[in-house]
Motif scaffolding. Structure first.
Motif, mmCIF file in Angstrom:
data_model
loop_
_atom_site.group_PDB
_atom_site.id
_atom_site.type_symbol
_atom_site.label_atom_id
_atom_site.label_comp_id
_atom_site.label_asym_id
_atom_site.label_seq_id
_atom_site.Cartn_x
_atom_site.Cartn_y
_atom_site.Cartn_z
ATOM 1 N N SER A 1 6.510 -38.727 92.255
ATOM 2 C CA SER A 1 6.124 -37.852 91.209
ATOM 3 C C SER A 1 6.567 -37.162 90.649
ATOM 4 N N THR A 2 7.014 -35.898 91.289
ATOM 5 C CA THR A 2 6.927 -34.342 89.803
ATOM 6 C C THR A 2 7.999 -34.922 89.093
ATOM 7 N N LEU A 3 9.139 -36.277 89.290
ATOM 8 C CA LEU A 3 9.379 -36.637 88.238
ATOM 9 C C LEU A 3 9.167 -37.260 87.120
ATOM 10 N N SER A 4 7.951 -37.915 87.444
ATOM 11 C CA SER A 4 6.970 -38.436 86.474
ATOM 12 C C SER A 4 7.163 -37.730 84.829
ATOM 13 N N PHE A 5 7.186 -36.551 84.515
ATOM 14 C CA PHE A 5 7.745 -35.902 83.473
ATOM 15 C C PHE A 5 8.865 -36.909 82.320
ATOM 16 N N VAL A 6 10.073 -36.927 83.698
ATOM 17 C CA VAL A 6 10.902 -37.384 82.597
ATOM 18 C C VAL A 6 10.953 -38.240 81.979
ATOM 19 N N ARG B 1 6.816 -40.831 113.264
ATOM 20 C CA ARG B 1 6.030 -40.901 111.751
ATOM 21 C C ARG B 1 7.292 -41.237 111.213
ATOM 22 N N THR B 2 8.501 -40.960 111.464
ATOM 23 C CA THR B 2 10.025 -41.059 110.542
ATOM 24 C C THR B 2 10.123 -42.016 109.642
ATOM 25 N N ASP B 3 9.981 -43.520 110.800
ATOM 26 C CA ASP B 3 10.098 -44.154 110.515
ATOM 27 C C ASP B 3 9.183 -45.200 108.905
ATOM 28 N N ALA B 4 7.337 -44.714 108.953
ATOM 29 C CA ALA B 4 6.626 -44.214 107.972
ATOM 30 C C ALA B 4 6.813 -43.368 106.641
ATOM 31 N N ALA B 5 7.680 -42.700 107.288
ATOM 32 C CA ALA B 5 8.119 -41.270 106.510
ATOM 33 C C ALA B 5 9.114 -41.901 105.374
ATOM 34 N N ASN B 6 10.462 -42.955 106.193
ATOM 35 C CA ASN B 6 11.298 -42.756 105.308
ATOM 36 C C ASN B 6 10.832 -44.413 104.414
ATOM 37 N N TRP B 7 9.696 -45.448 104.959
ATOM 38 C CA TRP B 7 9.157 -46.531 104.016
ATOM 39 C C TRP B 7 8.192 -46.066 102.806
ATOM 40 N N VAL B 8 7.610 -44.715 103.717
ATOM 41 C CA VAL B 8 6.517 -44.533 101.635
ATOM 42 C C VAL B 8 8.082 -44.101 100.331
ATOM 43 N N PHE B 9 8.584 -42.417 100.969
ATOM 44 C CA PHE B 9 10.081 -43.099 100.326
ATOM 45 C C PHE B 9 10.617 -43.757 99.675
ATOM 46 N N ILE C 1 10.401 -44.031 95.524
ATOM 47 C CA ILE C 1 11.572 -44.275 95.018
ATOM 48 C C ILE C 1 11.734 -45.800 94.075
ATOM 49 N N ILE C 2 11.247 -46.716 94.646
ATOM 50 C CA ILE C 2 10.971 -48.074 93.821
ATOM 51 C C ILE C 2 9.874 -48.142 92.456
ATOM 52 N N SER C 3 8.668 -46.896 93.594
ATOM 53 C CA SER C 3 8.453 -47.952 92.156
ATOM 54 C C SER C 3 8.319 -46.676 90.701
ATOM 55 N N PHE C 4 9.160 -45.476 91.380
ATOM 56 C CA PHE C 4 9.509 -44.623 90.320
ATOM 57 C C PHE C 4 10.223 -44.957 88.795
ATOM 58 N N PHE C 5 11.615 -46.270 90.178
ATOM 59 C CA PHE C 5 12.548 -46.514 89.098
ATOM 60 C C PHE C 5 11.827 -47.919 87.806
ATOM 61 N N ILE C 6 11.149 -48.182 88.872
ATOM 62 C CA ILE C 6 10.260 -49.413 88.678
ATOM 63 C C ILE C 6 9.469 -48.984 86.669
ATOM 64 N N SER C 7 8.791 -47.542 86.869
ATOM 65 C CA SER C 7 8.124 -46.811 85.888
ATOM 66 C C SER C 7 9.388 -46.257 84.674
ATOM 67 N N ILE C 8 10.096 -46.617 85.351
ATOM 68 C CA ILE C 8 11.294 -46.131 83.937
ATOM 69 C C ILE C 8 11.928 -47.530 83.426
#
Length: 160
Positions: A68-73, A137-145, A149-156
């Protein structure tokens, strides 16, 4: 002649006053919008923290925060795109506006794919090797990640 000058001066004053009122009204609405967003954000953080718990909320915040810090792009690209659109609309060149739009969409998609590629390689490595996440919790972290990424790509790609 003096009457025409006075009338023009009054007209300019009326336009200026109307413009000042619009600026004040827009400023008020922006402050109200900002306050509403702040209240909703405070409430949703509380609900998310309640539902996820401290540990999962930390994972969610850390991983979601990286992308989300990349949202400034997106905001920078949007402002630049609006500038080019405004120029073409101002010159009333519809065919050039269509070409500009097509070029901007291509740039956004290309940038989105580069960010996804970069995030998938470097981001996955960072999550698995550098972050301290409990093993279960590694699987949960991967799902969140992946969702981030998908939501950031869609927003771009939807920005144009």
């Amino acid at each position: 002649m003096i009457d025409v000058i006075l009338h023009t001066s009054e007209l300019e004053n009326n336009i200026l006053m109307s413009s000042n009122r619009n600026i004040a009204k827009n400023t008020l609405f922006l402050y109200l919008r900002m306050a509403l967003i702040m209240l909703v954000s405070l409430y949703t953080v509380r609900v998310i923290l309640n539902e996820l718990g401290v540990e999962d909320y930390g994972i969610y915040s850390a991983i979601g925060g990286i992308i989300s810090t990349l949202s400034f792009v997106t905001s920078i690209l949007t402002n630049a795109s609006q500038r080019f659109f405004s120029i073409e609309i101002g010159q009333k060149k519809i065919t050039k506006l269509k070409k500009t739009f097509s070029s901007i969409v291509l740039i956004y998609i290309s940038l989105g794919l580069v960010v996804v590629l970069f995030a998938e390689t470097l981001g996955s490595w960072f999550i698995h090797n550098k972050m301290t996440i409990p093993e279960f919790r590694t699987d949960a972290a991967n799902w969140v990640f992946q969702c981030t990424i998908i939501s950031f790509f869609i927003s771009i790609i939807t920005a144009p």
